[in-house]
Design a protein around this motif. Structure first.
Motif, PDB file in Angstrom:
ATOM      1  N   UNK A 155       0.866  -1.177   0.000  1.00  0.00           N
ATOM      2  CA  UNK A 155       0.000   0.000   0.000  1.00  0.00           C
ATOM      3  C   UNK A 155       0.898   1.221   0.000  1.00  0.00           C
ATOM      4  N   UNK A 156       0.797   2.023  -1.036  1.00  0.00           N
ATOM      5  CA  UNK A 156       1.727   3.135  -1.247  1.00  0.00           C
ATOM      6  C   UNK A 156       0.937   4.444  -1.272  1.00  0.00           C
ATOM      7  N   UNK A 157       1.394   5.417  -0.490  1.00  0.00           N
ATOM      8  CA  UNK A 157       0.655   6.676  -0.370  1.00  0.00           C
ATOM      9  C   UNK A 157       1.206   7.715  -1.336  1.00  0.00           C
ATOM     10  N   UNK A 158       0.428   8.059  -2.322  1.00  0.00           N
ATOM     11  CA  UNK A 158       0.837   9.061  -3.310  1.00  0.00           C
ATOM     12  C   UNK A 158       0.287  10.426  -2.893  1.00  0.00           C
ATOM     13  N   UNK A 159       0.930  11.507  -3.353  1.00  0.00           N
ATOM     14  CA  UNK A 159       0.550  12.829  -2.851  1.00  0.00           C
ATOM     15  C   UNK A 159      -0.840  13.275  -3.317  1.00  0.00           C
ATOM     16  N   UNK A 160      -1.514  14.019  -2.464  1.00  0.00           N
ATOM     17  CA  UNK A 160      -2.813  14.589  -2.824  1.00  0.00           C
ATOM     18  C   UNK A 160      -2.611  15.955  -3.491  1.00  0.00           C
ATOM     19  N   UNK A 161      -1.542  16.645  -3.111  1.00  0.00           N
ATOM     20  CA  UNK A 161      -1.187  17.908  -3.780  1.00  0.00           C
ATOM     21  C   UNK A 161      -0.090  17.598  -4.789  1.00  0.00           C
ATOM     22  N   UNK A 162      -0.298  18.036  -6.031  1.00  0.00           N
ATOM     23  CA  UNK A 162       0.632  17.667  -7.092  1.00  0.00           C
ATOM     24  C   UNK A 162       0.881  18.849  -8.020  1.00  0.00           C
ATOM     25  N   UNK A 220       7.975  -3.462  -6.931  1.00  0.00           N
ATOM     26  CA  UNK A 220       7.378  -4.558  -7.695  1.00  0.00           C
ATOM     27  C   UNK A 220       5.901  -4.370  -7.922  1.00  0.00           C
ATOM     28  N   UNK A 221       5.100  -4.617  -6.887  1.00  0.00           N
ATOM     29  CA  UNK A 221       3.647  -4.445  -6.999  1.00  0.00           C
ATOM     30  C   UNK A 221       3.151  -3.549  -5.883  1.00  0.00           C
ATOM     31  N   UNK A 222       2.482  -2.454  -6.259  1.00  0.00           N
ATOM     32  CA  UNK A 222       1.947  -1.535  -5.240  1.00  0.00           C
ATOM     33  C   UNK A 222       0.493  -1.242  -5.567  1.00  0.00           C
ATOM     34  N   UNK A 223      -0.207  -0.639  -4.606  1.00  0.00           N
ATOM     35  CA  UNK A 223      -1.525  -0.090  -4.922  1.00  0.00           C
ATOM     36  C   UNK A 223      -1.722   1.179  -4.117  1.00  0.00           C
ATOM     37  N   UNK A 224      -2.454   2.108  -4.677  1.00  0.00           N
ATOM     38  CA  UNK A 224      -2.855   3.309  -3.955  1.00  0.00           C
ATOM     39  C   UNK A 224      -4.341   3.176  -3.633  1.00  0.00           C
ATOM     40  N   UNK A 225      -4.780   3.886  -2.620  1.00  0.00           N
ATOM     41  CA  UNK A 225      -6.210   3.921  -2.302  1.00  0.00           C
ATOM     42  C   UNK A 225      -6.430   5.232  -1.567  1.00  0.00           C
ATOM     43  N   UNK A 233     -17.327  19.785 -14.856  1.00  0.00           N
ATOM     44  CA  UNK A 233     -18.683  20.248 -14.552  1.00  0.00           C
ATOM     45  C   UNK A 233     -19.680  19.177 -14.995  1.00  0.00           C
ATOM     46  N   UNK A 234     -19.558  17.987 -14.412  1.00  0.00           N
ATOM     47  CA  UNK A 234     -20.394  16.846 -14.807  1.00  0.00           C
ATOM     48  C   UNK A 234     -21.444  16.595 -13.735  1.00  0.00           C
ATOM     49  N   UNK A 235     -22.658  17.042 -14.011  1.00  0.00           N
ATOM     50  CA  UNK A 235     -23.722  16.841 -13.029  1.00  0.00           C
ATOM     51  C   UNK A 235     -24.506  15.588 -13.374  1.00  0.00           C
ATOM     52  N   UNK A 236     -23.867  14.444 -13.336  1.00  0.00           N
ATOM     53  CA  UNK A 236     -24.537  13.199 -13.709  1.00  0.00           C
ATOM     54  C   UNK A 236     -24.615  12.285 -12.484  1.00  0.00           C
ATOM     55  N   UNK A 237     -25.434  11.225 -12.568  1.00  0.00           N
ATOM     56  CA  UNK A 237     -25.509  10.275 -11.442  1.00  0.00           C
ATOM     57  C   UNK A 237     -24.252   9.414 -11.294  1.00  0.00           C
ATOM     58  N   UNK A 238     -23.230   9.617 -12.168  1.00  0.00           N
ATOM     59  CA  UNK A 238     -22.034   8.771 -12.131  1.00  0.00           C
ATOM     60  C   UNK A 238     -20.761   9.556 -11.855  1.00  0.00           C
ATOM     61  N   UNK A 239     -20.872  10.871 -11.621  1.00  0.00           N
ATOM     62  CA  UNK A 239     -19.670  11.689 -11.444  1.00  0.00           C
ATOM     63  C   UNK A 239     -19.675  12.436 -10.116  1.00  0.00           C
ATOM     64  N   UNK A 240     -18.499  12.485  -9.486  1.00  0.00           N
ATOM     65  CA  UNK A 240     -18.276  13.295  -8.293  1.00  0.00           C
ATOM     66  C   UNK A 240     -17.031  14.142  -8.523  1.00  0.00           C
ATOM     67  N   UNK A 241     -16.945  15.270  -7.834  1.00  0.00           N
ATOM     68  CA  UNK A 241     -15.738  16.093  -7.918  1.00  0.00           C
ATOM     69  C   UNK A 241     -14.652  15.579  -6.973  1.00  0.00           C
ATOM     70  N   UNK A 242     -15.063  14.878  -5.915  1.00  0.00           N
ATOM     71  CA  UNK A 242     -14.130  14.248  -4.970  1.00  0.00           C
ATOM     72  C   UNK A 242     -14.562  12.800  -4.819  1.00  0.00           C
ATOM     73  N   UNK A 243     -13.667  11.893  -5.172  1.00  0.00           N
ATOM     74  CA  UNK A 243     -14.007  10.467  -5.061  1.00  0.00           C
ATOM     75  C   UNK A 243     -12.743   9.700  -4.705  1.00  0.00           C
ATOM     76  N   UNK A 244     -12.895   8.410  -4.463  1.00  0.00           N
ATOM     77  CA  UNK A 244     -11.759   7.588  -4.040  1.00  0.00           C
ATOM     78  C   UNK A 244     -11.361   6.633  -5.151  1.00  0.00           C
ATOM     79  N   UNK A 245     -10.063   6.427  -5.291  1.00  0.00           N
ATOM     80  CA  UNK A 245      -9.563   5.565  -6.361  1.00  0.00           C
ATOM     81  C   UNK A 245      -8.624   4.513  -5.804  1.00  0.00           C
ATOM     82  N   UNK A 246      -8.706   3.331  -6.397  1.00  0.00           N
ATOM     83  CA  UNK A 246      -7.759   2.252  -6.106  1.00  0.00           C
ATOM     84  C   UNK A 246      -6.941   2.057  -7.372  1.00  0.00           C
ATOM     85  N   UNK A 247      -5.622   2.161  -7.248  1.00  0.00           N
ATOM     86  CA  UNK A 247      -4.769   2.070  -8.436  1.00  0.00           C
ATOM     87  C   UNK A 247      -3.581   1.144  -8.188  1.00  0.00           C
ATOM     88  N   UNK A 248      -3.697  -0.131  -8.577  1.00  0.00           N
ATOM     89  CA  UNK A 248      -2.515  -0.993  -8.532  1.00  0.00           C
ATOM     90  C   UNK A 248      -1.581  -0.678  -9.694  1.00  0.00           C
TER      91      UNK A 248
END
Length: 465
Positions: A155-162, A220-225, A233-248
């Motif tokens: 589990x690898x912590x990547x920066x939130x400010x970039x 070797x193998x990492x994941x972020x979460x 500006x996506x006002x749909x039932x499938x989009x958020x401006x702040x959401x969580x991602x899992x990225x191996x």
């Protein structure tokens, strides 16, 4: 005496034992002799029923016990006489911690629309629906960490400010300490950031992938979460401006390894939900989406179909020729819309689909180019009800090819030198993908709107609570 969680009381068979339960009143009914009070403490979808002999309690105290009130009850555990529960508590002592005025408490016992509950998102965790959703959300997070940990990923912590933009999307939230009323500009009228906190323009991350790749090149193998931010500006039932991602991100993985991992991963999460959140999933199945459990079990019981993009376009064009109406046009080179993805999954193949070999024009700069010069080794997992749930690829490991693509797309090189270093020093084949956590939750809960699977949704014109 310590109190016992409702989930544990309901499973107990120690009849005659004294217990203490605490929670919020869901309902109160009865007559002048006996009251039946259902309380819930959030540990389970189910309530514990308290049986109250009216004669033994002060009338004023009982008046305070209304829907929403917080109470502490000491009593005896007995086998239930009524339907719907196997145990109940005969109340001996009741303390009311906090009252909830029936005139003003918004969660009275009746059906509330999900739209209304969004307006009182600070109270909605107390409802059955959102108790279920947020318990499942927790369980999915545990499933994700357990899956990768057991596979030896870190589990690898990547920066939130970039200061770099992974997708080249440009739709990023800026992070600054500057006074916006008094911005310093250079002779060209551009804002200068030399007096800002970081000395350069900085933003909230849209993805941890690029930094994840750096880590995979050593671990070797990492994941972020973690949280990610998109200023679309996506006002749909499938989009958020702040959401969580899992990225191996995994060194020495090619596109096929990547597809295998994605399929195994998502099946693991669905299986975890069915095994560890059965009561909550059953409730959501019964109340919102009668096909939810069948759909979850369906995903587990079949191999995902794997097709190249070109084959998907052929199937869609054939459907159009046979009279199928889509809102958006279909042609080779188009970025598929959710309606196209869902047609392939729900109507044509009738199972999840992994689509590969997309046109390079519609995919990100870092994807490995195929020998045809037109397509890249992208991999999107398409799901029923949702459309795309995972997006990933084998990454371009060749320094010259990657540099050429960066230049073609005019991505500022000053921001990317460190990323290119991974291709200059000991480059190797590697792959990864991103799963939007809330998209997974939409699938597992059967909820129709992404605002209903995150506690406090951030969407255009809405940052309440």
């Amino acid at each position: 005496m310590n109190h016992t969680k409702v989930i544990d009381v309901l499973q107990s068979t120690q009849f005659g034992a004294e217990v203490v339960v605490k929670g919020w009143v869901r309902t109160k009914r009865g007559n002048k002799n006996v009251n039946f009070i259902a309380i819930n403490d959030g540990s389970t979808i189910k309530n514990i029923q308290l049986v109250v002999d009216v004669e033994k309690f002060d009338e004023e105290l009982l008046k305070k016990i209304t829907t929403g009130a917080a109470v502490c009850v000491k009593g005896t555990l007995v086998q239930s006489q009524g339907k719907g529960q196997s145990v109940e508590v005969l109340a001996k002592e009741i303390e009311v911690y906090g009252t909830a005025n029936p005139e003003t408490y918004p969660l009275q016992k009746k059906g509330h629309s999900l739209e209304f509950l969004r307006e009182i998102a600070h109270l909605r965790p107390r409802t059955n629906t959102f108790g279920a959703v947020f318990r499942i959300r927790h369980n999915m997070a545990m499933a994700i960490h357990t899956f990768f940990h057991q596979k030896g990923f870190f589990y690898f912590h990547t920066p939130i400010i970039t200061a770099s933009d992974c997708e080249g999307a440009g739709q990023m939230f800026q992070v600054t300490t500057k006074n916006l009323y008094d911005l310093k500009k250079d002779e060209n009228g551009s804002i200068t950031y030399d007096d800002d906190f970081f000395g350069k323009q900085a933003s909230l991350t849209v993805s941890g992938q690029l930094e994840g790749e750096l880590a995979a090149m050593g671990l070797g193998g990492i994941y972020t979460f973690g949280p990610t931010f998109r200023a679309e500006n996506s006002n749909t039932p499938r989009h958020l401006a702040e959401f969580w991602m899992i990225e191996p991100e995994i060194a020495f993985y090619d596109i096929n390894d990547n597809m295998d991992l994605a399929e195994e991963f998502i099946k693991y999460c669905v299986k975890w939900a069915l095994e560890n959140c059965r009561d909550d999933v059953q409730f959501l199945n019964d109340m919102f989406d009668k096909e939810l459990i069948a759909r979850l079990e369906g995903v587990l019981n079949q191999d995902f179909v794997r097709i190249p993009y070109g084959e998907g376009i052929r199937v869609l064009e054939e459907a159009v020729a046979n009279g199928k109406k889509f809102e958006f046009p279909v042609y080779w080179g188009v970025d598929l819309a959710s309606e196209h993805e869902r047609y392939l999954v729900e109507e044509y193949y009738k199972c999840p689909v992994i689509m590969t070999d997309y046109p390079k024009e519609i995919k990100a700069f870092y994807m490995k180019q195929n020998d045809d010069g037109k397509t890249v080794r992208a991999m999107d997992v398409l799901f029923p009800q949702i459309g795309e749930i995972i997006g990933g690829s084998e990454r371009e490991a060749d320094y010259d090819k990657l540099l050429t693509r960066i230049n073609e797309l005019n991505i500022p090189m000053k921001d990317m030198w460190w990323y290119l270093d991974t291709r200059r020093f000991g480059s190797c084949p590697h792959s990864g993908f991103g799963l939007g956590f809330e998209r997974l939750l939409l699938f597992v809960t059967g909820m129709a709107n992404i605002r209903d699977v995150i506690p406090f949704p951030r969407t255009p014109k809405n940052a309440e609570f």
